[in-house]
Structure formats: C-alpha cells, structure tokens
Design a protein around this motif. Structure first.
Motif, PDB file in Angstrom:
ATOM      1  N   ILE A  29      -0.851  14.348  -6.800  1.00 40.62           N
ATOM      2  CA  ILE A  29      -1.389  13.141  -6.187  1.00 40.62           C
ATOM      3  C   ILE A  29      -1.157  11.953  -7.204  1.00 40.62           C
ATOM      4  N   LEU A  30      -1.543  12.156  -8.331  1.00 37.16           N
ATOM      5  CA  LEU A  30      -1.779  11.433  -9.472  1.00 37.16           C
ATOM      6  C   LEU A  30      -0.548  10.855  -9.900  1.00 37.16           C
ATOM      7  N   ASP A  31       0.657  11.662  -9.686  1.00 43.03           N
ATOM      8  CA  ASP A  31       1.855  11.246 -10.086  1.00 43.03           C
ATOM      9  C   ASP A  31       2.523  10.095  -9.007  1.00 43.03           C
ATOM     10  N   ILE A  32       2.063  10.471  -7.627  1.00 37.88           N
ATOM     11  CA  ILE A  32       2.486   9.448  -6.622  1.00 37.88           C
ATOM     12  C   ILE A  32       1.848   8.194  -6.892  1.00 37.88           C
ATOM     13  N   VAL A  33       0.468   8.309  -7.168  1.00 36.66           N
ATOM     14  CA  VAL A  33      -0.048   7.033  -7.324  1.00 36.66           C
ATOM     15  C   VAL A  33       0.316   6.233  -8.579  1.00 36.66           C
ATOM     16  N   LYS A  34       0.774   6.708  -9.737  1.00 38.27           N
ATOM     17  CA  LYS A  34       1.353   6.269 -10.865  1.00 38.27           C
ATOM     18  C   LYS A  34       2.519   5.578 -10.438  1.00 38.27           C
ATOM     19  N   ASN A  35       3.320   6.195  -9.711  1.00 40.60           N
ATOM     20  CA  ASN A  35       4.681   5.653  -9.318  1.00 40.60           C
ATOM     21  C   ASN A  35       4.418   4.612  -8.649  1.00 40.60           C
ATOM     22  N   SER A  36       3.689   4.607  -7.396  1.00 40.43           N
ATOM     23  CA  SER A  36       3.399   3.394  -6.443  1.00 40.43           C
ATOM     24  C   SER A  36       2.657   2.304  -7.315  1.00 40.43           C
ATOM     25  N   VAL A  37       1.631   2.515  -8.032  1.00 42.68           N
ATOM     26  CA  VAL A  37       1.325   1.302  -8.883  1.00 42.68           C
ATOM     27  C   VAL A  37       2.383   0.542  -9.572  1.00 42.68           C
ATOM     28  N   ALA A  57       1.889  -1.253  -5.523  1.00 44.98           N
ATOM     29  CA  ALA A  57       0.896  -0.964  -4.735  1.00 44.98           C
ATOM     30  C   ALA A  57      -0.649  -1.138  -5.175  1.00 44.98           C
ATOM     31  N   LYS A  58      -1.278  -1.865  -4.293  1.00 43.95           N
ATOM     32  CA  LYS A  58      -2.679  -2.122  -4.615  1.00 43.95           C
ATOM     33  C   LYS A  58      -4.006  -1.289  -3.888  1.00 43.95           C
ATOM     34  N   GLU A  59      -3.226  -0.364  -2.988  1.00 44.10           N
ATOM     35  CA  GLU A  59      -4.170   0.262  -2.054  1.00 44.10           C
ATOM     36  C   GLU A  59      -3.393   1.682  -1.890  1.00 44.10           C
ATOM     37  N   MET A  60      -4.429   2.708  -2.070  1.00 46.14           N
ATOM     38  CA  MET A  60      -4.140   4.211  -1.875  1.00 46.14           C
ATOM     39  C   MET A  60      -4.595   4.374  -0.367  1.00 46.14           C
ATOM     40  N   HIS A  61      -3.959   4.819   0.780  1.00 51.64           N
ATOM     41  CA  HIS A  61      -4.420   4.972   1.850  1.00 51.64           C
ATOM     42  C   HIS A  61      -4.582   6.520   2.020  1.00 51.64           C
ATOM     43  N   ILE A  62      -5.629   7.183   1.948  1.00 49.94           N
ATOM     44  CA  ILE A  62      -5.534   8.918   1.539  1.00 49.94           C
ATOM     45  C   ILE A  62      -6.277   9.531   2.774  1.00 49.94           C
ATOM     46  N   VAL A  63      -5.327  10.037   3.446  1.00 55.51           N
ATOM     47  CA  VAL A  63      -6.032  10.803   4.867  1.00 55.51           C
ATOM     48  C   VAL A  63      -5.391  11.825   5.122  1.00 55.51           C
ATOM     49  N   SER A  64      -6.171  13.042   5.383  1.00 57.81           N
ATOM     50  CA  SER A  64      -5.548  14.535   5.255  1.00 57.81           C
ATOM     51  C   SER A  64      -5.893  15.340   6.759  1.00 57.81           C
ATOM     52  N   ALA A  65      -5.305  16.320   6.692  1.00 57.51           N
ATOM     53  CA  ALA A  65      -5.727  17.135   7.795  1.00 57.51           C
ATOM     54  C   ALA A  65      -7.073  17.781   7.274  1.00 57.51           C
ATOM     55  N   HIS A  66      -7.753  18.725   8.429  1.00 55.07           N
ATOM     56  CA  HIS A  66      -8.931  19.203   7.920  1.00 55.07           C
ATOM     57  C   HIS A  66      -8.817  20.647   7.268  1.00 55.07           C
ATOM     58  N   ASN A  67      -8.426  20.875   6.026  1.00 51.26           N
ATOM     59  CA  ASN A  67      -8.083  21.985   5.462  1.00 51.26           C
ATOM     60  C   ASN A  67      -9.480  22.601   4.918  1.00 51.26           C
ATOM     61  N   PRO A  68      -9.830  23.994   5.695  1.00 51.47           N
ATOM     62  CA  PRO A  68     -10.853  24.718   5.215  1.00 51.47           C
ATOM     63  C   PRO A  68     -10.883  25.395   3.773  1.00 51.47           C
ATOM     64  N   ASN A  69      -9.555  25.333   3.168  1.00 48.39           N
ATOM     65  CA  ASN A  69      -9.487  26.004   1.933  1.00 48.39           C
ATOM     66  C   ASN A  69      -9.838  24.767   0.677  1.00 48.39           C
ATOM     67  N   ASP A  70     -10.082  23.786   0.928  1.00 50.67           N
ATOM     68  CA  ASP A  70     -10.426  23.034  -0.284  1.00 50.67           C
ATOM     69  C   ASP A  70     -11.502  22.655  -0.814  1.00 50.67           C
ATOM     70  N   GLY A  71     -12.410  22.362   0.143  1.00 51.70           N
ATOM     71  CA  GLY A  71     -14.006  22.217  -0.395  1.00 51.70           C
ATOM     72  C   GLY A  71     -13.874  20.581  -0.680  1.00 51.70           C
ATOM     73  N   VAL A  72     -15.347  20.203  -0.578  1.00 56.10           N
ATOM     74  CA  VAL A  72     -15.858  18.837  -0.692  1.00 56.10           C
ATOM     75  C   VAL A  72     -15.115  18.262  -1.859  1.00 56.10           C
ATOM     76  N   GLU A  73     -15.438  19.085  -3.098  1.00 52.15           N
ATOM     77  CA  GLU A  73     -15.372  18.816  -4.445  1.00 52.15           C
ATOM     78  C   GLU A  73     -13.752  18.413  -4.740  1.00 52.15           C
ATOM     79  N   TRP A  74     -12.959  18.980  -4.073  1.00 51.73           N
ATOM     80  CA  TRP A  74     -11.373  19.069  -4.214  1.00 51.73           C
ATOM     81  C   TRP A  74     -11.203  17.638  -4.084  1.00 51.73           C
ATOM     82  N   ASN A  76       0.852  -1.211   0.131  1.00 51.61           N
ATOM     83  CA  ASN A  76      -0.114  -0.063  -0.070  1.00 51.61           C
ATOM     84  C   ASN A  76       0.853   1.363   0.103  1.00 51.61           C
ATOM     85  N   ARG A  77       0.361   2.221  -0.295  1.00 49.33           N
ATOM     86  CA  ARG A  77       1.038   3.672  -0.260  1.00 49.33           C
ATOM     87  C   ARG A  77       0.001   4.623   0.685  1.00 49.33           C
TER      88      ARG A  77
END
Length: 353
Positions: free
Chosen positions: A85-93, A97-114, A50-51
C-alpha cells in the motif's frame, strides 16, 4: 403551483413532485438543473488528482451487484501488505496525487488494527496527503465482526489519520430493495447514523446512490430526500454521486438498463432535489467519460478525478482500471465548454487550467 415555477422559486420538492420531475422532457430538466449549477459555480468543473486503492477483495458479504469481491472459492483473492500500500502511495504522490481514496471489501481476516496501521503509516510519511477511506458499510462490518461501536471505529479512524469518508455502501435506501441487492450489509438507517456521527465530529463525507438496476424512480427520490434530511441536520455532505450500475460479471439479472436520457435526467433531478448538498458529481468511471462531460450541462459540477487505478467498478465493466491522464482530462473539460478547476478533497480551489 406549476412544478417548473416551484423549482425556479427555489421551493423544496416533495416525494411526489420529485417523481413528477421525471415526466418533464430532458431539455426542460437540463435547463432547470443547469440554471442552479451555473448560479452556484458558473462554468467551473471540478476535479482532483487522486488515487484509488482497494487493499483487499476478500469479502464476507455477497452483494448481487458486485463483481469485485472474491467471495466463496475465488482463486483470485488478494490482500495487500502495508508495504505494498505504501509503495502505491509513494508512487502516486510522485505523480502529483493529493488524495488517497481507500475502499475495500469486508475482509474477515484483517481486523480493525490492520486498517488503522495502514492509515497511520501513510499519514506518518505523507502528513499533507488527504486520506478518504472507509465506507459506512466497512465501518458497520468492522463493528459487527470485532465487537466495537460505531463511535469507537470512527474515533480510531480520526486518530489514525482518516480525513474524510467516501459515500459507498448507500446503494438504494429502500429496505426491500436492499434485502434483494445486499442482504446482511449495513441498513439504510445505519448508513445514515454512521455519516451523522462522522459529521458531528466536524468531518465531511460524500453520499452516493447506485441506480439503474432493480430500483424504481420513486426509490431514487426517496433516497435523495433522506440524504437531504440528514444534510439539514449536519451539513456534512460535500458531494452527491449518482453511480450508474455496472452490468458485467455479477449476479443481478438486469435486462433493462437505463438509457443515456434516464441517466441525465437522474443527474438533473439530483441537482434540483438536493438543494443543500453543494456538489453533484458525474463520476466518469460509472457514467462513461462522454456522458459525464454532457452531465456538466445537466447540473453536475464535478467529474471526480484522475484516479490512476481503480478495481471495483472496472471489475463490472467500467473503463476505469487505469484512470485518466491529467492533460487529457483537462483537455476534455475545456473542449466541452467548461473551465477545469483542480480542487482538493474539500473543494478548495488549487489551480485553474
């Protein structure tokens, strides 16, 4: 009835009995947990390739135990672009890697759509890749920040390719402890509600518990019982992960850290108390590799994965910033007397080493 006999009879333990388990000596506890583990899995030890991706460290919350978030006027704030993010995923695949584990801080600038665009772009390019993303704390933050309901955010996650949820944000469920640790973050009841909603959609998630800071043993047992109760209802947790508190670079002034014995006891008790959660994970990132390997004899059947890179725990002192090499990981499991089994994110066995 004798507590040990009760465990061997597979009878459920109460809060008081769970606390009393800590009074047993380490070897007795280890033996009890190991019996349960071996009955379920023999000498198999699971891991995945995983990554971990942590797309932003800008955070609206200030949790005393966190060394990762860049709150206030931190000069080292970052937010990745979707392209990064996509560059990291491509490299990890490419690295298997078979799983992307994606966890962030609570960023008030990004929005749900991001977030949703990020998941969608990954899934479009890599439809077979498993996306494990968005803790209950992140979901709660997004609903509060942008006026959505839990159901709306969860449905958006599924529509945009999220396959399962990590267990972060649980910390310790006791509300007085939460008030001190992470005031303003998702409450214990909300955390449980979010995972229940996720499970009701036929999806699986992990559960965690952060221990070794200001909580008591009683708080840990209470936490486990609440998870056990939800699992009775939904059956949606596939693993429980006791996370050992990391002490560096944060605002918690903890003087007494748990001993190796206390950590191993907590792993063993997790296996005994959580009779309905299939897997107990010794997350080597917070436990240290050596202790995680020993934990295999104390009820744990999973060591997480190769990880490749990790930013949240390593910011607080864990030795995980560059993950672990696959060959090394397999050799360590073999040398500890267990059989390494590569799994997918939902515990289907992929390869026996």
């Amino acid at each position: 009835m004798d507590l040990i006999q009760k465990v061997r009879n597979k009878e459920r333990l109460t809060q008081e009995e769970g606390e009393a388990l800590y009074d047993l000596d380490l070897y007795t506890l280890g033996e009890l947990a190991d019996e349960i583990r071996r009955e379920k899995y023999g000498n198999k030890s699971y891991f995945n390739i995983n990554r971990h991706i942590n797309p932003t460290n800008v955070c609206a919350d200030i949790c005393k135990f966190c060394a990762y978030s860049a709150s206030r006027k931190n000069p080292n704030q970052y937010t990745m672009t979707h392209e990064q993010i996509l560059d990291i995923v491509k490299n990890s695949v490419k690295n298997g890697a078979k799983e992307m584990h994606i966890v962030s801080a609570h960023n008030p600038n990004d929005g749900v759509e991001w977030y949703m665009v990020a998941f969608r772009k990954i899934k479009e390019q890599f439809p077979d890749l498993h996306i494990k993303a968005m803790t209950a704390a992140e979901i709660d933050f997004l609903t509060r920040e942008y006026g959505h309901s839990y159901d709306e955010v969860i449905d958006m996650m599924i529509e945009n390719g999220v396959d399962s949820m990590p267990g972060g944000g649980a910390e310790i469920f006791d509300e007085e402890v939460r008030e001190y640790l992470c005031k303003g973050k998702v409450t214990s009841d909300q955390w449980i509600e979010i995972h229940q909603k996720w499970h009701e959609r036929g999806r699986e998630s992990n559960a965690t518990m952060l221990f070794g800071h200001v909580e008591t043993r009683a708080h840990r047992i209470d936490h486990m019982i609440r998870l056990r109760d939800l699992q009775d209802k939904t059956g949606g947790f596939n693993a429980f992960i006791p996370l050992v508190y990391q002490r560096d670079n944060n605002f918690l002034k903890v003087k007494e850290f748990p001993t190796g014995q206390e950590i191993l006891k907590t792993y063993a008790i997790s296996r005994i108390m959580l009779d309905n959660i299939p897997h107990i994970k010794a997350y080597w990132v917070t436990a240290s590799v050596n202790l995680a390997l020993i934990a295999q004899e104390f009820g744990c059947d999973d060591l997480d994965g190769t990880i490749e890179k990790e930013s949240i725990q390593s910011a607080a002192g864990a030795a995980s910033s560059h993950g672990m090499d696959l060959d090394n990981f397999v050799a360590l499991i073999k040398n500890s007397g267990f059989k390494p089994i590569e799994r997918d994110s939902l515990y289907n066995e992929l390869e026996v080493y």
